[in-house]
Design a protein around this motif. Sequence first.
Motif, PDB file in Angstrom:
ATOM      1  N   ASP A 123      52.175  37.793  34.399  1.00 20.95           N
ATOM      2  CA  ASP A 123      52.801  36.476  34.619  1.00 20.95           C
ATOM      3  C   ASP A 123      52.184  35.778  35.835  1.00 20.95           C
ATOM      4  OD1 ASP A 123      54.436  36.870  32.449  1.00 20.95           O
ATOM      5  OD2 ASP A 123      56.223  37.387  33.623  1.00 20.95           O
ATOM      6  N   ALA A 124      51.967  36.541  36.917  1.00 22.26           N
ATOM      7  CA  ALA A 124      51.398  35.951  38.128  1.00 22.26           C
ATOM      8  C   ALA A 124      49.963  35.489  37.895  1.00 22.26           C
ATOM      9  CB  ALA A 124      51.455  36.957  39.275  1.00 22.26           C
ATOM     10  N   LEU A 125      49.177  36.296  37.163  1.00 23.13           N
ATOM     11  CA  LEU A 125      47.803  35.901  36.874  1.00 23.13           C
ATOM     12  C   LEU A 125      47.751  34.691  35.947  1.00 23.13           C
ATOM     13  CD1 LEU A 125      46.050  39.380  36.486  1.00 23.13           C
ATOM     14  CD2 LEU A 125      45.732  37.701  38.306  1.00 23.13           C
ATOM     15  N   ALA A 126      48.687  34.623  35.015  1.00 22.99           N
ATOM     16  CA  ALA A 126      48.752  33.449  34.142  1.00 22.99           C
ATOM     17  C   ALA A 126      49.097  32.206  34.942  1.00 22.99           C
ATOM     18  CB  ALA A 126      49.782  33.679  33.038  1.00 22.99           C
ATOM     19  N   MET A 127      49.960  32.366  35.948  1.00 21.40           N
ATOM     20  CA  MET A 127      50.375  31.230  36.764  1.00 21.40           C
ATOM     21  C   MET A 127      49.184  30.624  37.505  1.00 21.40           C
ATOM     22  SD  MET A 127      53.086  29.429  37.525  1.00 21.40           S
ATOM     23  CE  MET A 127      54.472  30.486  37.068  1.00 21.40           C
ATOM     24  N   VAL A 128      48.227  31.473  37.910  1.00 22.73           N
ATOM     25  CA  VAL A 128      47.043  30.961  38.624  1.00 22.73           C
ATOM     26  C   VAL A 128      45.824  30.889  37.702  1.00 22.73           C
ATOM     27  CG1 VAL A 128      47.869  31.778  40.865  1.00 22.73           C
ATOM     28  CG2 VAL A 128      46.403  33.261  39.488  1.00 22.73           C
ATOM     29  N   GLU A 129      46.059  31.042  36.396  1.00 23.46           N
ATOM     30  CA  GLU A 129      45.024  30.878  35.365  1.00 23.46           C
ATOM     31  C   GLU A 129      43.867  31.857  35.555  1.00 23.46           C
ATOM     32  OE1 GLU A 129      44.036  26.736  35.600  1.00 23.46           O
ATOM     33  OE2 GLU A 129      45.888  26.105  34.616  1.00 23.46           O
ATOM     34  N   LEU A 130      44.208  33.120  35.785  1.00 25.43           N
ATOM     35  CA  LEU A 130      43.183  34.149  35.962  1.00 25.43           C
ATOM     36  C   LEU A 130      43.373  35.325  34.997  1.00 25.43           C
ATOM     37  CD1 LEU A 130      42.627  34.470  39.835  1.00 25.43           C
ATOM     38  CD2 LEU A 130      41.078  33.493  38.147  1.00 25.43           C
ATOM     39  N   GLY A 131      44.213  35.164  33.997  1.00 27.67           N
ATOM     40  CA  GLY A 131      44.473  36.254  33.066  1.00 27.67           C
ATOM     41  C   GLY A 131      43.216  36.885  32.484  1.00 27.67           C
ATOM     42  N   PRO A 132      42.236  36.096  32.035  1.00 25.77           N
ATOM     43  CA  PRO A 132      41.023  36.685  31.436  1.00 25.77           C
ATOM     44  C   PRO A 132      40.162  37.477  32.415  1.00 25.77           C
ATOM     45  CG  PRO A 132      41.307  34.395  30.740  1.00 25.77           C
ATOM     46  CD  PRO A 132      42.279  34.639  31.850  1.00 25.77           C
ATOM     47  N   LEU A 133      40.402  37.331  33.718  1.00 28.27           N
ATOM     48  CA  LEU A 133      39.574  38.017  34.714  1.00 28.27           C
ATOM     49  C   LEU A 133      40.288  39.220  35.319  1.00 28.27           C
ATOM     50  CD1 LEU A 133      38.119  34.920  36.627  1.00 28.27           C
ATOM     51  CD2 LEU A 133      37.283  36.021  34.542  1.00 28.27           C
ATOM     52  N   ALA A 134      41.329  39.697  34.671  1.00 34.14           N
ATOM     53  CA  ALA A 134      42.178  40.746  35.246  1.00 34.14           C
ATOM     54  C   ALA A 134      41.418  42.029  35.552  1.00 34.14           C
ATOM     55  CB  ALA A 134      43.350  41.045  34.298  1.00 34.14           C
ATOM     56  N   ARG A 135      40.381  42.337  34.789  1.00 35.50           N
ATOM     57  CA  ARG A 135      39.671  43.614  34.967  1.00 35.50           C
ATOM     58  C   ARG A 135      38.469  43.508  35.912  1.00 35.50           C
ATOM     59  NH1 ARG A 135      41.301  47.426  31.169  1.00 35.50           N
ATOM     60  NH2 ARG A 135      43.470  46.936  30.669  1.00 35.50           N
ATOM     61  N   ARG A 136      38.196  42.315  36.407  1.00 35.29           N
ATOM     62  CA  ARG A 136      37.078  42.167  37.332  1.00 35.29           C
ATOM     63  C   ARG A 136      37.464  42.634  38.736  1.00 35.29           C
ATOM     64  NH1 ARG A 136      33.849  36.523  36.020  1.00 35.29           N
ATOM     65  NH2 ARG A 136      33.593  36.869  33.767  1.00 35.29           N
ATOM     66  N   ARG A 137      36.427  42.828  39.561  1.00 32.17           N
ATOM     67  CA  ARG A 137      36.649  43.160  40.966  1.00 32.17           C
ATOM     68  C   ARG A 137      36.326  41.943  41.831  1.00 32.17           C
ATOM     69  NH1 ARG A 137      36.079  48.019  38.609  1.00 32.17           N
ATOM     70  NH2 ARG A 137      37.292  49.723  39.527  1.00 32.17           N
ATOM     71  N   PRO A 138      36.863  41.898  43.060  1.00 26.33           N
ATOM     72  CA  PRO A 138      36.698  40.702  43.894  1.00 26.33           C
ATOM     73  C   PRO A 138      35.257  40.227  44.041  1.00 26.33           C
ATOM     74  CG  PRO A 138      38.351  42.129  44.857  1.00 26.33           C
ATOM     75  CD  PRO A 138      37.778  42.881  43.683  1.00 26.33           C
ATOM     76  N   ARG A 139      34.300  41.152  44.133  1.00 25.22           N
ATOM     77  CA  ARG A 139      32.904  40.740  44.328  1.00 25.22           C
ATOM     78  C   ARG A 139      32.347  39.988  43.117  1.00 25.22           C
ATOM     79  NH1 ARG A 139      32.655  46.257  43.333  1.00 25.22           N
ATOM     80  NH2 ARG A 139      31.429  46.870  41.493  1.00 25.22           N
ATOM     81  N   GLN A 140      33.020  40.088  41.979  1.00 29.07           N
ATOM     82  CA  GLN A 140      32.570  39.400  40.766  1.00 29.07           C
ATOM     83  C   GLN A 140      33.205  38.013  40.621  1.00 29.07           C
ATOM     84  OE1 GLN A 140      33.914  42.869  38.346  1.00 29.07           O
ATOM     85  NE2 GLN A 140      31.827  42.813  37.468  1.00 29.07           N
ATOM     86  N   LEU A 141      33.935  37.570  41.640  1.00 27.77           N
ATOM     87  CA  LEU A 141      34.651  36.301  41.579  1.00 27.77           C
ATOM     88  C   LEU A 141      34.081  35.303  42.576  1.00 27.77           C
ATOM     89  CD1 LEU A 141      38.319  37.670  41.570  1.00 27.77           C
ATOM     90  CD2 LEU A 141      36.886  37.151  39.575  1.00 27.77           C
ATOM     91  N   SER A 142      34.268  34.030  42.286  1.00 26.39           N
ATOM     92  CA  SER A 142      33.923  32.984  43.249  1.00 26.39           C
ATOM     93  C   SER A 142      34.967  32.951  44.361  1.00 26.39           C
ATOM     94  CB  SER A 142      33.879  31.620  42.556  1.00 26.39           C
ATOM     95  OG  SER A 142      35.196  31.229  42.161  1.00 26.39           O
ATOM     96  N   GLY A 143      34.669  32.195  45.421  1.00 30.96           N
ATOM     97  CA  GLY A 143      35.630  32.074  46.513  1.00 30.96           C
ATOM     98  C   GLY A 143      36.955  31.499  46.053  1.00 30.96           C
ATOM     99  N   GLY A 144      36.905  30.494  45.186  1.00 28.32           N
ATOM    100  CA  GLY A 144      38.141  29.896  44.683  1.00 28.32           C
ATOM    101  C   GLY A 144      38.943  30.862  43.829  1.00 28.32           C
ATOM    102  N   GLN A 145      38.244  31.677  43.047  1.00 28.01           N
ATOM    103  CA  GLN A 145      38.941  32.678  42.220  1.00 28.01           C
ATOM    104  C   GLN A 145      39.562  33.760  43.090  1.00 28.01           C
ATOM    105  OE1 GLN A 145      35.577  33.646  39.749  1.00 28.01           O
ATOM    106  NE2 GLN A 145      36.266  32.345  38.063  1.00 28.01           N
ATOM    107  N   GLN A 146      38.863  34.188  44.137  1.00 32.27           N
ATOM    108  CA  GLN A 146      39.445  35.167  45.054  1.00 32.27           C
ATOM    109  C   GLN A 146      40.693  34.604  45.731  1.00 32.27           C
ATOM    110  OE1 GLN A 146      36.705  37.204  47.756  1.00 32.27           O
ATOM    111  NE2 GLN A 146      35.011  36.656  46.406  1.00 32.27           N
ATOM    112  N   GLN A 147      40.645  33.326  46.081  1.00 26.85           N
ATOM    113  CA  GLN A 147      41.813  32.693  46.678  1.00 26.85           C
ATOM    114  C   GLN A 147      42.996  32.715  45.725  1.00 26.85           C
ATOM    115  OE1 GLN A 147      44.013  31.951  48.896  1.00 26.85           O
ATOM    116  NE2 GLN A 147      42.594  30.688  50.076  1.00 26.85           N
ATOM    117  N   ARG A 148      42.746  32.495  44.455  1.00 23.92           N
ATOM    118  CA  ARG A 148      43.832  32.505  43.468  1.00 23.92           C
ATOM    119  C   ARG A 148      44.370  33.915  43.233  1.00 23.92           C
ATOM    120  NH1 ARG A 148      41.935  29.688  38.289  1.00 23.92           N
ATOM    121  NH2 ARG A 148      39.824  29.757  39.127  1.00 23.92           N
TER     122      ARG A 148
END
Length: 364
Positions: A123-148
């Motif tokens: 639910d929390a990941l859906a709220m910040v629109e990151l559900g599809p990236l749930a299995r990634r690690r922080p280094r695989q994300l942009s700065g904005g995605q890490q913030q979310r």
Amino acid sequence: MKEGAPARPLLEAVALHKSYDAFSAVRGVNFSIAPNSYVTLLGPSGCGKTSILRMIGGFETVSSGLLELDGTSLAEVPANRRPVNTVFQSYALFPHLTVEDNVGFGLAYTRFDRATIERKVADALAMVELGPLARRRPRQLSGGQQQRVALARAIVNQPRLLLLDEPLSALDRRMRKDMQIQLKDLQRRLGMAFLHVTHDQEEAFALSDVIIVMNHGRIEQQGSPSDIYNRPATAYVADFIGGANRVGGRILEVANGADAVTATIETPLGRFTVPGVAGLKPGAAATLCVRPEQLAPAAHGAFDVTVTHQVFRGAEWLIEARAAGDLALGFVLRDGTLPAVGATVRLAFDPAHAWIAADAAPEA
């Protein structure tokens, strides 16, 4: 609560002080945060805003004064038992954990069963629109995605108040603007109170219902973005917010109306009668404040200036000038002939769009 009575504040600070040995970081501030509101503590580095945030979060002790959440003192409540979560400037994500494990990290120490934890994280990941990236690690994300991800981790427990400590400072300008929109939208959808700390006035104006402007551990002014911009309480606020032209002078007369104060001020540019802050007294020093966009060339203007610089800002020019000897002023030119450096320009302004501010905030 009686019908029509004001709602009780979610958080209230009364005469709040914080000292580090002989240094007073926060000096007797008073403010409140309404439920479901977005409030920003705005000011330069070292003004005390982060100390306030850390006292609310339980990371710093209160030297004196009162902090109440939902009408209950926070004095004896440890940080891990406060219904408050913090989003830090550095995000503080665990690099070896996936996005979903970062978000659910705190829930692992609760009594929730695995299925409940998984649902809350989703639910929390859906709220910040990151559900599809749930299995990634922080280094695989942009700065904005890490913030979310950091936001999702902070809201997963549905705290009563979310604290944000310079959360966008590590992002580039474009991403910062995108995240401002997302933050405000998230706050509205959650129906949660946010307390945001920043030194960026543009960020504060884009996000806030209420802005609290701080300086040297004290509150200079608090109110809506419109009030802060159009009716600065002090010369400091006028300069810090939007860079108003400030002209020192002395009050000659004050007319206190039912809903407004009008005062006449004598300045090096002349005598002007304009609206002003409450509490002005005849004979007192005060500051005439005029925004650069309110000054304009006029055939029969109020005073002459000499152009010193021209600054191109895309849709407009900012013209820097000198008046009355060595008084620095700026005005905006959106069309018409660009005056040359060294040229004399006559300027005028509508008194209704100027403002008289006090020279300093009152002592606590």
